[in-house]
Design an enzyme around this catalytic site. Structure first.
Site, PDB file in Angstrom:
ATOM      1  N   ASN A  39     -37.566 -38.502  -2.900  1.00 36.38           N
ATOM      2  CA  ASN A  39     -38.566 -37.556  -3.397  1.00 36.38           C
ATOM      3  C   ASN A  39     -38.311 -36.173  -2.807  1.00 36.38           C
ATOM      4  O   ASN A  39     -37.822 -36.042  -1.677  1.00 36.38           O
ATOM      5  CB  ASN A  39     -39.994 -38.032  -3.096  1.00 36.38           C
ATOM      6  CG  ASN A  39     -40.297 -38.236  -1.629  1.00 36.38           C
ATOM      7  OD1 ASN A  39     -39.426 -38.586  -0.847  1.00 36.38           O
ATOM      8  ND2 ASN A  39     -41.543 -38.022  -1.242  1.00 36.38           N
ATOM      9  N   GLU A  45     -40.447 -32.461  -2.688  1.00 37.29           N
ATOM     10  CA  GLU A  45     -41.695 -31.769  -3.016  1.00 37.29           C
ATOM     11  C   GLU A  45     -41.452 -30.268  -3.164  1.00 37.29           C
ATOM     12  O   GLU A  45     -40.341 -29.775  -2.929  1.00 37.29           O
ATOM     13  CB  GLU A  45     -42.730 -32.075  -1.925  1.00 37.29           C
ATOM     14  CG  GLU A  45     -42.975 -33.577  -1.836  1.00 37.29           C
ATOM     15  CD  GLU A  45     -44.027 -33.995  -0.824  1.00 37.29           C
ATOM     16  OE1 GLU A  45     -44.377 -33.193   0.068  1.00 37.29           O
ATOM     17  OE2 GLU A  45     -44.489 -35.141  -0.930  1.00 37.29           O
ATOM     18  N   CYS A  77     -40.431 -37.554  -7.860  1.00 38.68           N
ATOM     19  CA  CYS A  77     -40.408 -38.825  -7.144  1.00 38.68           C
ATOM     20  C   CYS A  77     -38.974 -39.318  -6.940  1.00 38.68           C
ATOM     21  O   CYS A  77     -38.062 -38.966  -7.705  1.00 38.68           O
ATOM     22  CB  CYS A  77     -41.174 -39.887  -7.928  1.00 38.68           C
ATOM     23  SG  CYS A  77     -42.951 -39.631  -8.005  1.00 38.68           S
ATOM     24  N   GLU A 135     -37.707 -42.255  -7.511  1.00 41.17           N
ATOM     25  CA  GLU A 135     -37.200 -43.047  -8.633  1.00 41.17           C
ATOM     26  C   GLU A 135     -36.638 -42.145  -9.722  1.00 41.17           C
ATOM     27  O   GLU A 135     -35.565 -42.398 -10.277  1.00 41.17           O
ATOM     28  CB  GLU A 135     -38.316 -43.902  -9.250  1.00 41.17           C
ATOM     29  CG  GLU A 135     -38.941 -44.885  -8.296  1.00 41.17           C
ATOM     30  CD  GLU A 135     -40.156 -44.303  -7.583  1.00 41.17           C
ATOM     31  OE1 GLU A 135     -40.067 -43.158  -7.067  1.00 41.17           O
ATOM     32  OE2 GLU A 135     -41.177 -44.986  -7.515  1.00 41.17           O
ATOM     33  N   CYS A 138     -44.976 -45.146  -8.982  1.00 39.44           N
ATOM     34  CA  CYS A 138     -46.190 -44.598  -9.588  1.00 39.44           C
ATOM     35  C   CYS A 138     -46.133 -44.809 -11.106  1.00 39.44           C
ATOM     36  O   CYS A 138     -45.090 -45.180 -11.670  1.00 39.44           O
ATOM     37  CB  CYS A 138     -46.342 -43.119  -9.250  1.00 39.44           C
ATOM     38  SG  CYS A 138     -45.202 -42.037 -10.139  1.00 39.44           S
ATOM     39  N   CYS A 168     -43.411 -42.877 -12.997  1.00 38.83           N
ATOM     40  CA  CYS A 168     -42.060 -43.438 -12.818  1.00 38.83           C
ATOM     41  C   CYS A 168     -41.916 -44.744 -13.590  1.00 38.83           C
ATOM     42  O   CYS A 168     -40.838 -45.023 -14.133  1.00 38.83           O
ATOM     43  CB  CYS A 168     -41.751 -43.637 -11.339  1.00 38.83           C
ATOM     44  SG  CYS A 168     -41.489 -42.069 -10.491  1.00 38.83           S
TER      45      CYS A 168
HETATM   46  N1  THU Z   1     -43.599 -40.623  -4.616  1.00 41.31           N
HETATM   47  C1  THU Z   1     -42.389 -41.143  -4.981  1.00 41.31           C
HETATM   48  O1  THU Z   1     -41.335 -40.625  -4.604  1.00 41.31           O
HETATM   49  N2  THU Z   1     -42.390 -42.220  -5.810  1.00 41.31           N
HETATM   50  C2  THU Z   1     -43.501 -42.834  -6.288  1.00 41.31           C
HETATM   51  O2  THU Z   1     -43.401 -43.738  -7.110  1.00 41.31           O
HETATM   52  C3  THU Z   1     -44.814 -42.436  -5.802  1.00 41.31           C
HETATM   53  C4  THU Z   1     -44.865 -41.154  -5.038  1.00 41.31           C
HETATM   54  C5  THU Z   1     -43.617 -39.447  -3.741  1.00 41.31           C
HETATM   55  C6  THU Z   1     -44.111 -38.205  -4.406  1.00 41.31           C
HETATM   56  C7  THU Z   1     -44.643 -37.412  -3.231  1.00 41.31           C
HETATM   57  O3  THU Z   1     -43.581 -36.628  -2.683  1.00 41.31           O
HETATM   58  C8  THU Z   1     -45.065 -38.449  -2.223  1.00 41.31           C
HETATM   59  O4  THU Z   1     -44.491 -39.670  -2.656  1.00 41.31           O
HETATM   60  C9  THU Z   1     -46.571 -38.612  -2.091  1.00 41.31           C
HETATM   61  O5  THU Z   1     -47.152 -38.802  -3.328  1.00 41.31           O
END
Ligand code: THU
Length: 122
Positions: A37, A39, A48, A50, A81, A84
């Site tokens: 991930n 940000e 994310c 994935e 999530c 994804c």
């Molecule tokens: N995140 C992922 O990388 N994958 C997911 O399926 C759920 C959330 C990341 C996004 C963000 O940087 C952090 O987790 C908190 O939401």
């Protein structure tokens, strides 16, 4: 695949949530693709792990995703999530993509159809 997801989670850029995630995708060719991930100060732009890994797979020519492993060192168990799940659904092909997580130190495998029963597909 979980080991790769674990390793790449160390590259996560998550200064806002402090929640690190790594993913590893297996394409139909059998090749593996990793992602973490990352940000952004403009929070809605976060990608994310994935979808980062899927981007690598698709840009390498993969059209089907056989399996996705997800790992977060900051959670007991980390599932993809909803967004994804839908993106994985786009590339499920003829098979039911396996979603690999880790629970209590053990790998756990679920089917995408269980996590997203009515995914959208044109
Ligand atoms: N995140 C992922 O990388 N994958 C997911 O399926 C759920 C959330 C990341 C996004 C963000 O940087 C952090 O987790 C908190 O939401």
């Amino acid at each position: 695949m979980l080991e790769i997801a674990k390793n790449v989670s160390q590259n996560s850029y998550a200064p806002f949530s402090k929640f690190r995630v790594g993913a590893c995708v297996m394409g139909a060719s059998g090749n593996l693709y990793k992602g973490c991930n990352f940000e952004n100060s403009s929070l809605g732009l976060t990608i994310c792990a994935e979808r980062c890994a899927i981007g690598h797979a698709v840009s390498s020519g993969e059209k089907q995703i056989l399996a996705v492993a997800i790992y977060s060192p900051d959670s007991e168990e980390c599932y993809p999530c909803g967004a994804c799940r839908q993106v994985i659904c786009e590339f499920k092909g003829d098979t039911d993509t396996e979603i690999i997580t880790e629970k209590n130190g053990e790998p756990k495998v679920d089917k995408l159809s269980e996590l997203l029963p009515f995914g959208f597909k044109i």
